[in-house]
Design an enzyme around this catalytic site. Structure first.
Site, PDB file in Angstrom:
ATOM      1  N   THR A   1     -10.465  71.682  61.788  1.00 47.62           N
ATOM      2  CA  THR A   1     -10.000  70.299  61.727  1.00 47.62           C
ATOM      3  C   THR A   1     -11.128  69.374  62.159  1.00 47.62           C
ATOM      4  O   THR A   1     -11.565  69.407  63.315  1.00 47.62           O
ATOM      5  CB  THR A   1      -8.770  70.085  62.624  1.00 47.62           C
ATOM      6  OG1 THR A   1      -7.718  70.970  62.215  1.00 47.62           O
ATOM      7  CG2 THR A   1      -8.271  68.641  62.530  1.00 47.62           C
TER       8      THR A   1
ATOM      9  N   LYS B   1      -3.515  67.165  57.359  1.00 54.26           N
ATOM     10  CA  LYS B   1      -3.475  67.925  58.621  1.00 54.26           C
ATOM     11  C   LYS B   1      -3.554  66.971  59.816  1.00 54.26           C
ATOM     12  O   LYS B   1      -2.827  67.145  60.809  1.00 54.26           O
ATOM     13  CB  LYS B   1      -4.632  68.919  58.665  1.00 54.26           C
ATOM     14  CG  LYS B   1      -4.802  69.634  60.009  1.00 54.26           C
ATOM     15  CD  LYS B   1      -3.620  70.504  60.368  1.00 54.26           C
ATOM     16  CE  LYS B   1      -3.718  71.091  61.773  1.00 54.26           C
ATOM     17  NZ  LYS B   1      -4.912  71.940  61.979  1.00 54.26           N
TER      18      LYS B   1
END
Length: 281
Positions: free
Chosen positions: A97, A171
């Site tokens: 991420t 996300k």
């Protein structure tokens, strides 16, 4: 396509779990980690090779599961980095991420070597070793199709959200819901406890009233549907929202508890509840 060779770089909770899931499906990956013993307790996963470059030379799709942007840059472009061993057409799937601009930066770096990059947020991380991840993809449709056999071997669900960066944006948005919910539960539990209620009782009420957690997403589902009959409910729900959150603010003031999320939710209630009616609804 089913014979695609897979590589995994980074054997932490997510990368190690992905490698185990791939091995369980018979697609034993070539792996790399800075820890030589990183695969010792990963079922079916071979010992790490010497470098990311070696992973690239032995793979058609490489999954990169490192901690942050700097580590991703090093894996790609450092000494014996992935791109130094890559051939044109290799697909790199970034599971880490990172910020969306970093995705674009890394994709440009890959493109100069003839390598294609997909951004792929994953959740929930603790299910990685059980073929239990949701893969949240951004990138070109053709690249997604090429990587799909490998993705399907570790993920229970693959969602292609759009072009490059869309997976990471999704996300990140998912994380906002997670951490925002944690904050909401913290404020609610603190408020209940300050009012003399055991916070465990609050959890019992929530579990009994909404065991599947459907309430969390119910209004957003109605917003997306955009039906006229739902829009007719907005003024009524807005009055309830304002009344209930005003009561929460009043209680917080009496027991001396700060509830900044409650304050923001009440202030922006109208914006939260707004529904635009879809023409096809």
């Amino acid at each position: 396509m089913s014979e695609q060779r897979a590589g995994v770089i980074g054997l932490g909770m997510i990368g190690g779990g992905v490698a185990v899931s791939l091995a369980r499906r018979g697609r034993v990956p070539v792996v790399y980690d800075i820890r030589p013993d990183a695969a010792d307790h990963l079922a079916g996963v071979p010992a790490p090779v010497a470098s990311p470059a070696e992973v690239a030379r032995a793979s058609d799709v490489v999954l990169v599961a490192v901690v942050d942007a700097d580590q991703a840059r090093t894996v790609l472009s450092g000494e014996q980095g992935l791109l130094s061993g890559a051939r044109p057409g290799l697909v790199v799937v970034l599971l880490s991420t990172v910020a969306v601009p970093v995705v674009r930066e890394l994709a440009e770096t890959c493109a100069r070597a003839g390598v294609e990059l997909l951004d792929c947020g994953v959740t929930p991380g603790d299910k990685a070793a059980e073929n239990g991840l949701v893969a949240i993809l951004g990138g070109a449709e053709s690249t997604v199709e090429r990587a799909m056999p490998v993705l399907a071997d570790f993920a229970k669900c693959v969602v292609h959200c759009g072009p490059l960066g869309a997976g990471m944006a999704t996300k990140i948005a998912r994380n906002v819901i997670t951490y925002g919910t944690w904050r909401a539960v913290h404020e609610a539990s603190t408020l209940a406890e300050a009012a003399g209620v055991d916070p465990a009782k609050l959890l019992t009420v929530i579990d009994a009233a909404d065991p599947e957690g459907a309430t969390l997403l119910s209004w957003q589902r109605m917003r997306l549907a955009g039906k006229p009959e739902t829009r007719a409910l907005v003024s009524q729900v807005e009055r309830l929202l304002d009344k209930d959150l005003a009561a929460a603010q009043d209680l917080a003031g009496r027991v001396g508890v700060a509830v900044p999320l409650v304050d923001v939710a009440r202030k922006h209630g109208k914006e939260t509840l707004e529904i635009r009616v879809r023409e096809d609804a």
